[in-house]
Design a protein around this motif. Structure first.
Motif, PDB file in Angstrom:
ATOM      1  N   ILE A  23      -5.671   6.999  -2.503  1.00 34.01           N
ATOM      2  CA  ILE A  23      -5.123   6.710  -1.335  1.00 34.01           C
ATOM      3  C   ILE A  23      -3.830   8.320  -1.076  1.00 34.01           C
ATOM      4  CG2 ILE A  23      -5.501   4.456  -1.209  1.00 34.01           C
ATOM      5  CD1 ILE A  23      -2.760   3.795  -1.634  1.00 34.01           C
ATOM      6  N   GLN A  24      -3.981   8.768  -1.837  1.00 35.49           N
ATOM      7  CA  GLN A  24      -2.682   9.880  -1.411  1.00 35.49           C
ATOM      8  C   GLN A  24      -2.965  10.851  -0.293  1.00 35.49           C
ATOM      9  OE1 GLN A  24       0.249  10.439  -3.767  1.00 35.49           O
ATOM     10  NE2 GLN A  24      -0.994   8.828  -4.226  1.00 35.49           N
ATOM     11  N   VAL A  63      -3.199   3.722   6.622  1.00 36.63           N
ATOM     12  CA  VAL A  63      -2.402   2.594   6.142  1.00 36.63           C
ATOM     13  C   VAL A  63      -2.624   1.254   6.993  1.00 36.63           C
ATOM     14  CG1 VAL A  63      -0.492   1.428   5.082  1.00 36.63           C
ATOM     15  CG2 VAL A  63      -0.854   4.605   4.442  1.00 36.63           C
ATOM     16  N   ARG A 111       1.267   3.979  -2.954  1.00 37.18           N
ATOM     17  CA  ARG A 111       0.901   5.359  -2.768  1.00 37.18           C
ATOM     18  C   ARG A 111       1.958   6.648  -3.430  1.00 37.18           C
ATOM     19  NH1 ARG A 111       1.270   7.051   3.314  1.00 37.18           N
ATOM     20  NH2 ARG A 111       3.294   6.144   3.637  1.00 37.18           N
ATOM     21  N   ASP A 112       2.955   5.735  -3.070  1.00 36.88           N
ATOM     22  CA  ASP A 112       4.386   6.762  -3.102  1.00 36.88           C
ATOM     23  C   ASP A 112       4.923   7.021  -4.186  1.00 36.88           C
ATOM     24  OD1 ASP A 112       4.231   7.201  -0.288  1.00 36.88           O
ATOM     25  OD2 ASP A 112       5.472   5.924   0.293  1.00 36.88           O
ATOM     26  N   PHE A 156       0.622  -0.973   0.097  1.00 34.42           N
ATOM     27  CA  PHE A 156      -0.220  -0.362   0.163  1.00 34.42           C
ATOM     28  C   PHE A 156       0.826   1.625  -0.074  1.00 34.42           C
ATOM     29  CE2 PHE A 156      -2.791   2.936   1.119  1.00 34.42           C
ATOM     30  CZ  PHE A 156      -4.258   2.644   0.859  1.00 34.42           C
ATOM     31  N   GLU A 157       2.007   1.303   1.423  1.00 38.49           N
ATOM     32  CA  GLU A 157       2.982   2.063   1.075  1.00 38.49           C
ATOM     33  C   GLU A 157       3.767   2.072  -0.042  1.00 38.49           C
ATOM     34  OE1 GLU A 157       5.110   1.287   3.505  1.00 38.49           O
ATOM     35  OE2 GLU A 157       3.311   2.780   5.641  1.00 38.49           O
ATOM     36  N   VAL A 167      -3.995   4.948  -6.748  1.00 35.59           N
ATOM     37  CA  VAL A 167      -2.789   5.685  -6.949  1.00 35.59           C
ATOM     38  C   VAL A 167      -3.453   7.016  -6.036  1.00 35.59           C
ATOM     39  CG1 VAL A 167      -0.830   7.425  -7.402  1.00 35.59           C
ATOM     40  CG2 VAL A 167      -1.084   4.200  -7.975  1.00 35.59           C
TER      41      VAL A 167
END
Length: 236
Positions: A199-200, A207, A184-185, A180-181, A196
């Protein structure tokens, strides 16, 4: 970076090309071919022997999140992710050498091993997060899931084989957090751009809370192994 360049050159030599991140699911190349092949489950079992060293004979991965549970995942999702790794559209230097055509075969082998994995019973005791049902953190995670995840991953994390949304119910908490991280990143290049964007705004606490909830979602009973002590008889 040096390793990625080496892998990219290897992919070119194999006739594979890295797709742009915007081409999330164009279903080209090996993905498209594998999806239209009739799977041979017996060959899938033989191919999976290569995978079992990390994902375990049962397909359950590791509850510390090092390797994901693959058992019970949608065949279409497995095909897409394996094809993306081979095409260098998803960065996975650890898995890449084992996924090469020279190691496991071509599109037919992708179709075969995906079918085999999809039929494996899931771990009834996956790695969980720290917050039990009834806690404020659990409730926060549930609300985040309802507000942000249900539309694609379903009411209970079952995903969608038709739309290539993975089954996330019963997946190891620590693996879910890491992926997930990365999504997101921007580290996981083959992620669905809709996710993407969605979940920004998630903080690191968000999370962990939402994925604590996800890991505790239960797959249907018929998809679970009878116990956490179950051993895959194909690898006795």
């Amino acid at each position: 970076m040096k390793l990625f360049k080496i892998l990219a050159l290897a992919a070119v030599g194999l006739g594979l090309t890295a797709l742009p991140a915007s081409a999330w699911n164009e279903k080209v190349g090996e993905q498209d071919e594998a999806e239209h092949l009739a799977p041979n489950v017996e060959n899938g079992r033989d191919v999976y022997e290569v995978c079992s060293a990390c994902h375990l004979p049962e397909g359950w991965g590791q509850d510390d999140g090092t390797f994901p549970q693959l058992a019970g995942q949608h065949r279409s999702v497995l095909i897409k992710q394996l094809a993306d790794i081979r095409a260098l559209n998803r960065d996975n230097p650890t898995m890449y050498p084992f996924a090469l055509p020279s190691e496991i075969g071509g599109p037919q082998s992708i179709a075969d091993v995906a079918e085999y994995i999809a039929q494996l019973p899931m771990n009834p005791e996956p790695g969980l997060g720290p917050w039990e049902e009834g806690s404020a953190e659990y409730d926060h995670g549930k609300q985040l899931y309802v507000d942000n995840c249900v539309r694609c991953h379903g009411e209970n994390g079952e995903g969608s084989a038709e739309k290539y949304y993975p089954r996330i119910q019963g997946q190891h908490f620590k693996y879910l957090v890491r992926q997930f991280e990365w999504i997101r990143d921007g580290k996981r290049r083959n992620a669905n751009p809709d996710m993407v964007e969605q979940i920004q705004g998630f903080s690191n606490e968000d999370v962990e809370h939402v994925l604590n909830y996800v890991a505790r979602q239960k797959p249907p009973q018929e998809m679970l192994a009878p116990s956490a002590d179950w051993l895959n008889p194909d690898f006795d």
